[in-house]
Design a protein around this motif. Structure first.
Motif, PDB file in Angstrom:
ATOM      1  N   ARG A   1       0.835  -1.209   0.000  1.00  0.00           N
ATOM      2  CA  ARG A   1       0.000   0.000   0.000  1.00  0.00           C
ATOM      3  C   ARG A   1       0.864   1.251   0.000  1.00  0.00           C
ATOM      4  N   ILE A   2       1.996   1.201   0.724  1.00  0.00           N
ATOM      5  CA  ILE A   2       2.903   2.347   0.731  1.00  0.00           C
ATOM      6  C   ILE A   2       3.526   2.522  -0.644  1.00  0.00           C
ATOM      7  N   ASP A   3       3.950   1.411  -1.261  1.00  0.00           N
ATOM      8  CA  ASP A   3       4.521   1.482  -2.609  1.00  0.00           C
ATOM      9  C   ASP A   3       3.545   2.150  -3.568  1.00  0.00           C
ATOM     10  N   ARG A   4       2.284   1.691  -3.550  1.00  0.00           N
ATOM     11  CA  ARG A   4       1.280   2.243  -4.463  1.00  0.00           C
ATOM     12  C   ARG A   4       1.034   3.724  -4.190  1.00  0.00           C
ATOM     13  N   ALA A   5       0.958   4.089  -2.920  1.00  0.00           N
ATOM     14  CA  ALA A   5       0.697   5.491  -2.573  1.00  0.00           C
ATOM     15  C   ALA A   5       1.855   6.383  -3.005  1.00  0.00           C
ATOM     16  N   VAL A   6       3.085   5.903  -2.833  1.00  0.00           N
ATOM     17  CA  VAL A   6       4.264   6.690  -3.213  1.00  0.00           C
ATOM     18  C   VAL A   6       4.331   6.849  -4.733  1.00  0.00           C
ATOM     19  N   LEU A   7       4.097   5.770  -5.466  1.00  0.00           N
ATOM     20  CA  LEU A   7       4.140   5.851  -6.925  1.00  0.00           C
ATOM     21  C   LEU A   7       3.026   6.750  -7.462  1.00  0.00           C
ATOM     22  N   ARG A   8       1.853   6.657  -6.874  1.00  0.00           N
ATOM     23  CA  ARG A   8       0.737   7.520  -7.298  1.00  0.00           C
ATOM     24  C   ARG A   8       1.069   8.987  -7.008  1.00  0.00           C
TER      25      ARG A   8
ATOM     26  N   GLY B   1       1.479  10.272   2.364  1.00  0.00           N
ATOM     27  CA  GLY B   1       1.179   9.968   3.761  1.00  0.00           C
ATOM     28  C   GLY B   1       2.187   9.037   4.395  1.00  0.00           C
ATOM     29  N   THR B   2       3.458   9.210   4.015  1.00  0.00           N
ATOM     30  CA  THR B   2       4.509   8.373   4.580  1.00  0.00           C
ATOM     31  C   THR B   2       5.718   9.254   4.898  1.00  0.00           C
ATOM     32  N   THR B   3       6.884   8.647   5.059  1.00  0.00           N
ATOM     33  CA  THR B   3       8.077   9.400   5.424  1.00  0.00           C
ATOM     34  C   THR B   3       9.137   9.288   4.342  1.00  0.00           C
ATOM     35  N   LYS B   4      10.063  10.246   4.339  1.00  0.00           N
ATOM     36  CA  LYS B   4      11.189  10.167   3.401  1.00  0.00           C
ATOM     37  C   LYS B   4      11.986   8.889   3.651  1.00  0.00           C
ATOM     38  N   ALA B   5      12.154   8.525   4.912  1.00  0.00           N
ATOM     39  CA  ALA B   5      12.925   7.321   5.236  1.00  0.00           C
ATOM     40  C   ALA B   5      12.284   6.088   4.618  1.00  0.00           C
ATOM     41  N   ALA B   6      10.952   6.017   4.658  1.00  0.00           N
ATOM     42  CA  ALA B   6      10.259   4.873   4.065  1.00  0.00           C
ATOM     43  C   ALA B   6      10.486   4.822   2.557  1.00  0.00           C
TER      44      ALA B   6
END
Length: 198
Positions: free
Chosen positions: A17-24, A48-53
């Motif tokens: 879900r994080i991957d998809r949100a970042v790519l979007r 909705g995540t962090t630079k580190a992630a």
């Protein structure tokens, strides 16, 4: 086949879900602000995540933008065993459709500059293309040469580079970004004149 560049030590499984949100978020922002003004901080905030992630998943902005602009599920040619002329037209259409996407048009100028100066990034970008669209095109053309369907000595890599280069230049020459069916037929016709046996 996923070709995301992963970094960091092994740990808990990545959350898709994080991957998809970042790519979007990356796709949206590069179209909105352009490659030069795009920051990983802005992507993280939008996703909705962090630079580190993000940096645990991608080594840098260029790797992330490339994956967002040219995803694994982007349209590609259906390389089959039908007439070579149909497959060549399909290659031209697929290349046009991939490079014409707003995210690709916004990302390419900055990505090209970075790819030229970074051999590691260059290798990662080539690996992504070869695992997808370029690989399918190469296999089809190699079969065509081996079977006599194409002229002996035709270099699949040169033909693929011709399709990609012609598409990019055509998009630069057309501010509206429209490459219609007549353009596809014109380019495919030129390629087939040099590809098919006399």
């Amino acid at each position: 086949m996923t070709t995301t560049v992963q970094t960091g030590a092994a740990g808990r499984p990545r959350d898709p879900r994080i991957d998809r949100a970042v790519l979007r978020a990356t796709e949206e922002l590069v179209v909105e602000v352009g490659y030069a003004d795009l920051t990983v901080a802005a992507i993280a905030e939008r996703a909705g995540t962090t630079k580190a992630a993000i940096y645990r998943r991608w080594p840098g902005k260029a790797y992330l933008v490339h994956e967002a602009a040219f995803p694994d599920d982007a349209p590609g040619p259906v390389a089959g065993d039908g007439p070579l002329a149909d497959d060549v037209r399909g290659m031209v259409v697929a290349c046009r459709d991939i490079f014409s996407r707003p995210v690709a048009r916004a990302a390419l100028p900055g990505l090209l500059a970075e790819v030229v100066g970074d051999p590691v990034l260059n290798g990662a970008v080539l690996a992504r293309f070869q695992a997808g669209t370029w690989g399918a095109m190469h296999e089809r053309l190699t079969r065509a040469v081996a079977s006599g369907e194409a002229r002996p000595g035709v270099d699949p890599d040169v033909l693929i580079e011709t399709v990609g280069g012609a598409t990019l230049l055509a998009l630069l020459n057309r501010p509206d970004g429209v490459l219609d069916d007549a353009w596809v037929e014109a380019l495919a016709g030129l390629l087939l004149d040099g590809l098919l046996p006399a």
